[in-house]
Design a protein around this motif. Structure first.
Motif, short mmCIF file in Angstrom:
data_model
loop_
_atom_site.label_atom_id
_atom_site.label_comp_id
_atom_site.label_asym_id
_atom_site.label_seq_id
_atom_site.Cartn_x
_atom_site.Cartn_y
_atom_site.Cartn_z
N GLN A 49 0.93 -1.11 -0.24
CA GLN A 49 -0.07 -0.05 -0.07
C GLN A 49 0.70 1.15 0.10
O GLN A 49 0.51 2.24 -0.37
CB GLN A 49 -1.03 0.07 1.15
N SER A 50 2.27 1.23 0.30
CA SER A 50 3.13 2.62 0.35
C SER A 50 3.30 3.10 -0.83
O SER A 50 3.14 4.14 -0.89
CB SER A 50 4.27 2.20 1.14
N ARG A 51 3.17 2.26 -1.92
CA ARG A 51 3.24 2.79 -3.34
C ARG A 51 1.96 2.99 -3.85
O ARG A 51 1.82 4.11 -4.65
CB ARG A 51 3.95 1.73 -4.23
N ILE B 247 -0.63 4.39 -2.00
CA ILE B 247 -1.35 5.67 -1.56
C ILE B 247 -1.24 6.77 -2.16
O ILE B 247 -2.02 7.56 -2.82
CB ILE B 247 -0.97 5.87 -0.11
N PRO B 248 0.06 7.27 -2.68
CA PRO B 248 0.23 8.56 -3.65
C PRO B 248 -0.46 8.60 -4.98
O PRO B 248 -1.17 9.58 -5.06
CB PRO B 248 1.81 8.47 -3.61
N ILE B 249 -0.53 7.41 -5.35
CA ILE B 249 -1.09 7.15 -6.88
C ILE B 249 -2.76 7.30 -6.80
O ILE B 249 -3.21 7.98 -7.27
CB ILE B 249 -0.84 5.86 -7.66
N LEU C 204 -4.11 8.75 -4.12
CA LEU C 204 -4.44 10.21 -3.61
C LEU C 204 -4.42 10.97 -4.94
O LEU C 204 -5.46 12.06 -5.09
CB LEU C 204 -3.35 10.87 -2.71
N GLY C 205 -3.45 10.92 -5.70
CA GLY C 205 -3.52 11.69 -6.87
C GLY C 205 -4.75 11.55 -7.84
O GLY C 205 -5.39 12.53 -8.29
#
Length: 778
Positions: A370-372, A374-376, A378-379
């Motif tokens: 999930q760490s990778r 989450i940013p995607i 969110l964007g």
């Protein structure tokens, strides 16, 4: 001659539907060799066709093998169409009662005991009786009730009504419906049982016995059916009957219609039934009990996740587990495992969650990845949010423009431009305002239900408060007729010019809606009908007040007929359309049915509209509307003021149900005192009452030419009122003089010999005598 078919005698088929039940003490377990088919109909347990195959004797179905294929029945003639264990329903064939008028009795074939033919002057009676007890043909226990949710009381014909009379828990009730149509039935709408050619109404819940009756609307030989035409009455499953104009003829050849019966086990509640495990009918392991919602007893059903017959203790037909996995309830990255009464979704390796389709959460990747993500995510979420907000803004702007264009379209469609062109020419004589939709929405708190003043056949009336704090009544119509727009605009202009103290003032209209809305002045004290038929208020309505109201209402109608710039026929005169202010001043209202009469015409031909009981019989039968139609309706209002009785009441004896005809007959027989309202029974008014009653009788003449005009009625009532006031004042003066001479010591020695009363009543014109306010505050 009008027909009258009254269904009051016992009917050997449907009169047996509700009787007392004897509950078996031990619930039967069906024999595995039982035949569960009778012809093409399945007979599921607890029903059965032979010993050992049903729960108890109340569930016995007779399989009649004399037919090919065999037919199942309850008793000898009530044939079963299908049985539902899940819904607790049983559908049977129910006879159609028909009554046909013929030239000669032998010219019609009577198919069954429910089909009758008759000629002129021949008394006739047909009956369908639904009652507790045993019929002469067979017995039914009260495990059966006629379903109040599935069935409708139905009448098919022109100028007929069907109703039932019976009891619920020893309390009597009457309900029914009225079916009308014009002379050639051209107004009948296929698929609609709204009262034109066909009507339907509901059956009260829990009714244990009642009689179904079908009658002609007329009781006085008025021809509502032609030779060879029929009327029909029956109770039918509303999903199985779709009305068509062809039914007027087709029902002659149809003997039965489907009827749904509710059934239940015994007469105990679930709580009581569970105390005796032997007689408790819910035998399946995965089943539950619920109480019947139509009469006593209970029914069984399979628990969630199971299907089958809950009355069977075991076997493949009892409640069995449902394999939910067949319907693919799991997400694509999950596997489905069926369990007893449920199912389980298991996410694939690397995923977590409940695995179920929405509203479940499905399967999502586990936390280590999930760490990778989450940013995607969110964007993407922010982008979607911006896109959603932008789309919403564009959609809002487009919808607002669309609404503006729609308002402009409705404004033009409803004659707004025509009204604006004519308004400058009317400025000197009226104060008409064209309101916007926003003004009326704000005035009514967006048409809040708490602001509703009343509802009728022409629309809903709301109480509104304008921006200048004026309280108004806003009428929102239900339907509109685009072909009548020019006439509507003419009526708005004419009605706004009416400036009569006894006519509700039309302040303006709103044309920006699909159907135009009208704005009237607000009258505070309710309707005359409310005052007459509320015991606490009718006692306060003295004869002087009633005569005042009658005189003012007559003056208002006379003004509309003779003094308006273009004569107006109200067409719906009744006590519910006469409003009263705080001083009991009458205000004639509700011009939704009114028609303008061109100056070169004396009558109009229109679709018959009005209220039953007030409707002019001549107008009803000819569709020719004249100002004498209002005179007849006003005669009914006078009868209502004198008697305090409702114009139509099925609670009264048959000869008294129609107030107009009953009142006329009592006046002709010199029995007026017997029908007068107790609140105005006063010896000092008896001559006035007789004179007003005679005015009412003349107004109620069957022929319009025999009725007086509203101008004559108004003048006569006003004269009676003036004479009455003069007589009462002279009586008061004589009383004071007698008291003085009997008790001289209590009076001053200075006597004013000029004390007296002078009254001069001259009638120069309607404008001076009837249509203008007088000095006494009327």
């Amino acid at each position: 001659m009008a027909f009258s078919g009254k269904l009051l005698q016992p009917l050997p088929v449907l009169g047996v539907l509700i009787v007392l039940i004897l509950v078996a003490t031990v619930a039967s377990i069906p024999n595995s060799t039982c035949n569960r088919m009778c012809g093409e109909v399945e007979i599921p347990y607890p029903f059965g066709t032979s010993d050992g195959c049903y729960l108890d004797s109340t569930f016995l179905i007779t399989c009649n093998n004399t037919f090919h294929p065999p037919k199942p029945s309850l008793g000898s003639d009530l044939f079963v169409q299908d049985i539902s264990v899940l819904d607790g329903e049983l559908r049977v064939w129910n006879p159609v009662a028909s009554l046909c008028k013929v030239l000669k009795k032998g010219a019609c074939v009577e198919r069954s005991v429910y089909s009758k033919c008759y000629a002129d002057q021949e008394p006739i009676s047909i009956s369908v009786n639904y009652s507790t007890g045993n019929s002469s043909s067979f017995k039914l226990s009260n495990i059966f009730r006629i379903s109040n949710k599935r069935n409708k009381i139905t009448a098919v014909g022109c100028g007929v009504y069907s109703f039932i009379q019976g009891s619920v828990e020893q309390n009597g009730f009457t309900t029914g419906c009225l079916s009308l149509c014009n002379s050639n039935a051209s107004d009948v709408v296929n698929g609609s049982c709204s009262g034109i050619g066909c009507c339907q109404t509901s059956i009260p819940k829990g009714a244990t016995e009642f009689d179904l009756s079908v009658r002609s609307l007329s009781e006085y030989n008025t021809k509502t059916l032609g030779i060879g035409e029929c009327a029909y009455g029956f109770i039918v499953d509303e999903k199985a009957y779709n009305f068509s104009s062809s039914d007027f003829e087709a029902l002659k050849h149809r003997e039965t219609v489907p009827l749904v019966l509710d059934w239940a086990v015994g007469y105990e509640t679930c709580e009581d039934a569970k105390k005796n495990k032997d007689s408790y009918a819910c035998k399946a392991t995965h089943s539950y009990c619920y109480n019947s919602n139509n009469g006593p007893g209970y029914r069984c059903n399979c628990s969630d996740g199971y299907k089958g017959n809950p009355y069977l203790p075991g076997g493949p037909d009892s409640c069995q587990d449902i394999n939910e996995c067949i319907s693919k309830p799991c997400a694509g990255n999950a596997t489905c495992n069926n369990t007893d009464g449920n199912y389980k979704c298991t996410c694939l390796h690397g995923f977590e969650g409940d695995g179920r389709m929405p509203p479940g959460i499905g399967c999502r990747p586990k936390l280590e990845s999930q760490s990778r993500i989450i940013p995607i995510a969110l964007g993407i979420s922010i982008g979607l949010l911006v896109l959603l907000l932008g789309s919403s803004l564009v959609y809002w702007i487009l919808q607002k423009r669309k609404l503006i264009k729609l308002k402009e379209k409705w404004f033009q469609q409803n004659g707004g431009l025509m009204l604006q062109q004519r308004l400058p020419n009317q400025i000197g004589s009226m104060e008409t305002k064209v309101f916007s939709t926003e003004e009326l929405e704000k005035a009514t708190d967006n048409y809040n239900k708490s602001r509703v003043l009343g509802q009728g056949g022409y629309g809903v009336v709301y109480k509104g408060i304008l921006s200048d704090d004026r309280v108004v009544a806003i009428k929102k119509s239900k339907i509109g007729d685009q072909s009548q727009i020019e006439q509507f605009i003419n009526e708005v202009i004419v009605l706004t010019q009416i400036n009569h103290r006894n006519v509700v003032k039309l302040l303006g209209c709103c044309l920006e809606t699909e159907v135009p809305m009208l704005v009237y002045e607000f009258i505070t004290n309710g309707t005359l009908s409310d005052h007459l038929h509320d015991k606490s208020r009718s006692s306060l309505l003295s004869w002087d007040k009633r005569l005042k109201i009658a005189t003012e209402s007559a003056g208002a109608l006379a003004y509309l007929h003779f003094e308006a710039s273009m004569p107006i026929i109200h067409r719906d005169v009744k006590t519910a359309n006469i409003l009263l202010d705080e001083n009991h001043t009458a205000k004639v209202s509700d011009f939704g049915a009114s028609r303008l009469v061109p100056l070169d015409q004396t009558q109009l031909t229109t679709l018959v509209q009005g209220t039953l009981g007030y409707l002019d019989p001549e107008y009803f039968h000819t569709s020719h509307l004249t100002e004498k139609s209002d005179v007849y309706s006003f005669g009914v209002v006078l009868a209502e003021l004198l008697t305090g009785k409702k114009v139509i009441s099925l609670d009264r004896p048959e000869s008294e149900r129609n107030l107009a005809t009953y009142f006329v007959s009592m006046v002709k027989d010199d029995r007026l005192a017997e029908v007068l309202d107790d609140n105005i029974q006063n010896g000092s008014h008896i001559e006035e009452l007789k004179k007003v009653a005679n005015v009412a009788k003349r107004c109620l003449s069957v022929k319009g030419d025999d009725r007086p005009s509203m101008k004559e009625v108004a003048v006569e009532l006003d004269g009676l009122r003036v004479q009455g006031k003069k007589a009462r004042k002279e009586a008061n003066v004589n009383t004071e003089e007698r008291e003085y001479f009997l008790h001289p010591s209590t009076h001053s020695l200075s006597i004013d010999v000029g004390v007296g009363y002078s009254s001069t009543s001259t009638i120069d014109s309607m404008g001076n005598q009837v249509l203008k306010p007088t000095d006494d505050g009327r």
